[in-house]
Write an enzyme that holds these catalytic residues in place. Structure first.
Site, PDB file in Angstrom:
ATOM      1  N   CYS A  32       0.829  -1.209   0.000  1.00  0.00           N
ATOM      2  CA  CYS A  32       0.000   0.000   0.000  1.00  0.00           C
ATOM      3  C   CYS A  32       0.868   1.265   0.000  1.00  0.00           C
ATOM      4  O   CYS A  32       1.502   1.583   1.009  1.00  0.00           O
ATOM      5  CB  CYS A  32      -0.907  -0.047   1.231  1.00  0.00           C
ATOM      6  SG  CYS A  32      -1.785   1.482   1.590  1.00  0.00           S
ATOM      7  N   CYS A  35       0.003   3.871   2.630  1.00  0.00           N
ATOM      8  CA  CYS A  35       0.437   3.383   3.949  1.00  0.00           C
ATOM      9  C   CYS A  35       1.909   3.733   4.176  1.00  0.00           C
ATOM     10  O   CYS A  35       2.295   4.174   5.263  1.00  0.00           O
ATOM     11  CB  CYS A  35       0.252   1.871   4.060  1.00  0.00           C
ATOM     12  SG  CYS A  35      -1.452   1.306   3.906  1.00  0.00           S
TER      13      CYS A  35
END
Length: 108
Positions: A32, A35
């Site tokens: 991600c 993230c």
């Protein structure tokens, strides 16, 4: 010195729900990009708020039970807990000032 700790399905209750201080959990995954974008922000805030707010992360690929329990459908999602109860949910990457305001709100 404070740091972002890893939590799992196995220790979530102890580390988050039973925490004596407010806790923010970051639901994330290696793949991600957003993230990874907020990781240095959370690392810095974990040091600055050490002893006042606990910041932890849970890898959703390795710990699907907690993710499902809280209906996490997109990452990053951050949940703020106070006394074992979710008091705020944030989805997506945000600027550092946003997360600082979030943590300050937990301390109010």
């Amino acid at each position: 010195m404070g740091k972002v700790a890893d939590v799992t399905d196995g220790n979530f209750e102890k580390e988050v729900l039973q925490s004596p201080i407010p806790t923010v959990i970051d639901f994330w995954a290696e793949w991600c990009a957003p993230c990874r974008q907020i990781k240095p922000i959370l690392d810095d805030l974990a040091v600055r708020y050490d002893g006042k707010v606990k910041i932890v992360k849970l890898n959703v690929d390795e710990n699907p039970q907690t993710m499902t329990r809280y209906g996490i459908r997109a990452i990053p999602t951050l949940l703020a807990f106070k006394h074992g109860t979710v008091v705020q949910q944030v989805q997506g990457a945000r600027p550092k000032a946003f997360f600082e305001e979030m943590l300050n709100g937990l301390l109010a």
